[in-house]
Design an enzyme around this catalytic site. Structure first.
Site, PDB file in Angstrom:
ATOM      1  N   LYS A  43       2.896  20.809  -2.857  1.00 47.95           N
ATOM      2  CA  LYS A  43       2.930  20.502  -4.296  1.00 47.95           C
ATOM      3  C   LYS A  43       3.816  21.512  -5.036  1.00 47.95           C
ATOM      4  O   LYS A  43       4.170  22.553  -4.471  1.00 47.95           O
ATOM      5  CB  LYS A  43       1.501  20.524  -4.847  1.00 47.95           C
ATOM      6  CG  LYS A  43       0.790  21.842  -4.619  1.00 47.95           C
ATOM      7  CD  LYS A  43      -0.710  21.712  -4.821  1.00 47.95           C
ATOM      8  CE  LYS A  43      -1.379  23.055  -4.571  1.00 47.95           C
ATOM      9  NZ  LYS A  43      -2.828  22.984  -4.630  1.00 47.95           N
ATOM     10  N   ARG A 142     -13.848  21.726 -10.532  1.00 47.57           N
ATOM     11  CA  ARG A 142     -12.492  21.331 -10.869  1.00 47.57           C
ATOM     12  C   ARG A 142     -12.444  19.838 -10.572  1.00 47.57           C
ATOM     13  O   ARG A 142     -13.250  19.101 -11.113  1.00 47.57           O
ATOM     14  CB  ARG A 142     -11.491  22.172 -10.049  1.00 47.57           C
ATOM     15  CG  ARG A 142     -10.140  22.267 -10.690  1.00 47.57           C
ATOM     16  CD  ARG A 142      -9.197  23.190  -9.936  1.00 47.57           C
ATOM     17  NE  ARG A 142      -8.876  22.719  -8.596  1.00 47.57           N
ATOM     18  CZ  ARG A 142      -7.899  23.220  -7.840  1.00 47.57           C
ATOM     19  NH1 ARG A 142      -7.153  24.208  -8.295  1.00 47.57           N
ATOM     20  NH2 ARG A 142      -7.652  22.750  -6.640  1.00 47.57           N
ATOM     21  N   TYR A 265      16.558  42.708 -26.182  1.00 41.82           N
ATOM     22  CA  TYR A 265      15.911  42.126 -27.354  1.00 41.82           C
ATOM     23  C   TYR A 265      14.779  43.011 -27.861  1.00 41.82           C
ATOM     24  O   TYR A 265      14.019  43.574 -27.061  1.00 41.82           O
ATOM     25  CB  TYR A 265      15.285  40.774 -26.994  1.00 41.82           C
ATOM     26  CG  TYR A 265      16.246  39.616 -26.940  1.00 41.82           C
ATOM     27  CD1 TYR A 265      16.999  39.237 -28.046  1.00 41.82           C
ATOM     28  CD2 TYR A 265      16.369  38.879 -25.769  1.00 41.82           C
ATOM     29  CE1 TYR A 265      17.849  38.157 -27.985  1.00 41.82           C
ATOM     30  CE2 TYR A 265      17.224  37.784 -25.697  1.00 41.82           C
ATOM     31  CZ  TYR A 265      17.963  37.429 -26.811  1.00 41.82           C
ATOM     32  OH  TYR A 265      18.800  36.358 -26.745  1.00 41.82           O
ATOM     33  N   MET A 313      16.338  35.236 -21.007  1.00 48.56           N
ATOM     34  CA  MET A 313      16.322  33.946 -20.328  1.00 48.56           C
ATOM     35  C   MET A 313      17.141  33.941 -19.041  1.00 48.56           C
ATOM     36  O   MET A 313      16.710  33.446 -18.009  1.00 48.56           O
ATOM     37  CB  MET A 313      16.846  32.862 -21.281  1.00 48.56           C
ATOM     38  CG  MET A 313      16.684  31.460 -20.743  1.00 48.56           C
ATOM     39  SD  MET A 313      17.343  30.236 -21.880  1.00 48.56           S
ATOM     40  CE  MET A 313      16.189  30.362 -23.232  1.00 48.56           C
TER      41      MET A 313
HETATM   42  C1  LIG Z   1      -3.206  23.873  -3.565  1.00 49.95           C
HETATM   43  C2  LIG Z   1      -4.298  23.354  -2.727  1.00 49.95           C
HETATM   44  C3  LIG Z   1      -4.374  23.714  -1.377  1.00 49.95           C
HETATM   45  C4  LIG Z   1      -3.501  24.784  -0.750  1.00 49.95           C
HETATM   46  O1  LIG Z   1      -3.966  26.060  -1.148  1.00 49.95           O
HETATM   47  P1  LIG Z   1      -3.349  27.441  -0.624  1.00 49.95           P
HETATM   48  O2  LIG Z   1      -4.237  28.465  -1.225  1.00 49.95           O
HETATM   49  O3  LIG Z   1      -1.958  27.515  -1.156  1.00 49.95           O
HETATM   50  O4  LIG Z   1      -3.376  27.431   0.853  1.00 49.95           O
HETATM   51  C5  LIG Z   1      -5.328  23.068  -0.596  1.00 49.95           C
HETATM   52  N1  LIG Z   1      -6.184  22.164  -1.132  1.00 49.95           N
HETATM   53  C6  LIG Z   1      -6.156  21.825  -2.436  1.00 49.95           C
HETATM   54  C7  LIG Z   1      -7.123  20.832  -2.965  1.00 49.95           C
HETATM   55  C8  LIG Z   1      -5.223  22.416  -3.282  1.00 49.95           C
HETATM   56  O5  LIG Z   1      -5.219  22.108  -4.586  1.00 49.95           O
END
Ligand SMILES: *Cc1c(COP(=O)(O)O)cnc(C)c1O
Length: 378
Positions: A43, A142, A265, A313
């Site tokens: 992701k 979550r 800045y 930036m």
């Molecule tokens: C992001 C995520 C992972 C991977 O987690 P890492 O800590 O990067 O290994 C696995 N399962 C779910 C549901 C996630 O959101």
């Protein structure tokens, strides 16, 4: 990873991604989990490394299960890896993504009864709807079904059959700390929940969860950060993966300033003495956090150089007064590498954020192992 001063240089920063190391990390994690499968978490553009290149490299290494957050990420990955290989969308199905999910053969993770009912209505209408995964919340609050919803789903044979879940999964809240009591609680809750559902392969562990040991592995683990070499636990010395990513930026200008002059800045830095400073071509748009202003460092010739003034930036300014070797325009400084965790700690953030903030503008330089011949000649 040595990186010599190039004879010609660009003003654009480079992210060097070491794909053989990503593959080696995959193999090392695989070796740790025995028969369990690896579902690679790619992701957020493979944590900033680039999901197309990383997806292909992992596919080439034999990985056939991937996790992304959104349908759009899934589509990009599908185009990269081709028609085979399972791609799960962690955030679940939503009406606007229906076409992409079905078109790219993405498998939604079902996180609530609401999502279950929605996907049921979609799946009923199409030929060969994609399989799904059921995500149970075991204490993180979550995403995921509540225990009551698990009971409800377990009783509803009709919806289960249409959803066709291939996996039942949950996610650990405190896996980096092996002694945290929540790990065992979540493990027990997960087992209890799974017992209420038709027998389905299970998955609980992210990278840190892998290091909690065999009871946490089940039939699949879902590492992300460990594939890229980021440390996932409070005991990094036990971890098997190596850094696979380096952020490099060119020195664009060198200045000599007098004591009392200010830098950047808002003039947040005042030179305490005469100094030599270097302006380098990477800023917060590239992933150098503003938070690193007057706090962070970059590496030049193996020495840490303090960031002075506010990160802007496209540019960051370093105090290179102490650099011993040549400091020259076109020279390269390193922002992320082995020091990723130390840097994150100093900046009050986590390695995950430093990686995923790596900007779109970076030239992504995919290091692939040199041909055998070239290696022999060295
Ligand atoms: C992001 C995520 C992972 C991977 O987690 P890492 O800590 O990067 O290994 C696995 N399962 C779910 C549901 C996630 O959101």
């Amino acid at each position: 990873m040595a990186y010599d001063t190039p004879p010609s240089y660009s003003t654009r920063p480079t992210l060097r991604v070491d794909l053989p190391t990503v593959r080696a990390n995959y193999e090392a994690l695989k070796a740790k989990v025995g028969a369990a499968k690896i579902g690679a978490s790619v992701k957020a553009d493979a944590y900033g490394l680039g999901s197309v290149a990383v997806g292909k490299a992992l596919y080439g290494a034999g990985c056939r299960i991937f996790f992304v957050a959104t349908a759009g990420e899934g589509k990009i990955l599908r185009d990269a890896i081709g028609p085979n290989g399972a791609i799960y969308v962690l955030n679940g199905p939503a009406p606007r993504d229906r076409g992409v999910l079905l078109g790219a053969k993405l498998k939604p993770v079902i996180n609530s009864m609401e999502q279950a009912r929605y996907w049921y209505s979609v799946a009923q209408d199409v030929n060969e709807p994609p399989y799904t995964a059921i995500h149970i919340d075991t204490g993180m609050n979550r995403l995921g079904l509540t225990m009551d919803e698990v009971t409800e789903l377990g009783r509803d044979k009709k919806i289960w059959k249409i959803l066709n879940p291939e996996w039942v999964m949950s996610h650990l809240a405190c896996a980096p700390d092996a002694d945290h009591p929540m790990n065992k609680q979540q493990l027990a809750t997960f087992r209890k929940a799974a017992a209420q559902l038709p027998i389905t392969p299970l998955s609980l562990a992210n990278t840190a969860g892998i290091y909690l040991g065999k009871p946490y592995h089940f039939q699949m683990v879902r590492p992300g950060i460990g594939l890229y070499g980021g440390k996932a636990t409070t005991k990094p010395e036990q971890e098997v993966s190596q850094t696979a990513v380096t952020l490099l930026a060119p020195i664009l200008q060198i200045r000599y300033i007098k004591a009392g002059e200010t830098v950047g800045y808002d003039a947040t830095f005042t030179a305490p003495r005469d100094m030599r400073i270097a302006v380098v071509g990477a800023g917060y748009a590239d992933g150098v956090p503003v938070n690193a202003s007057n706090r962070g460092t970059a590496i030049l010739h193996d020495m840490e150089m303090p960031i002075i003034g506010r990160v802007s930036m496209d540019l960051t300014i370093l105090d290179v007064s102490e650099a011993r070797l040549g400091v020259e325009v076109g020279g390269v400084v390193v922002f992320r590498g082995d020091q990723l965790e130390a840097e994150a700690e100093k900046l009050g953030t986590i390695n995950y954020e430093l990686l995923t903030r790596l900007g779109q503008r970076l030239r992504r330089d995919y290091y692939v192992k040199p041909p055998k011949e070239a290696e022999d000649r060295r």
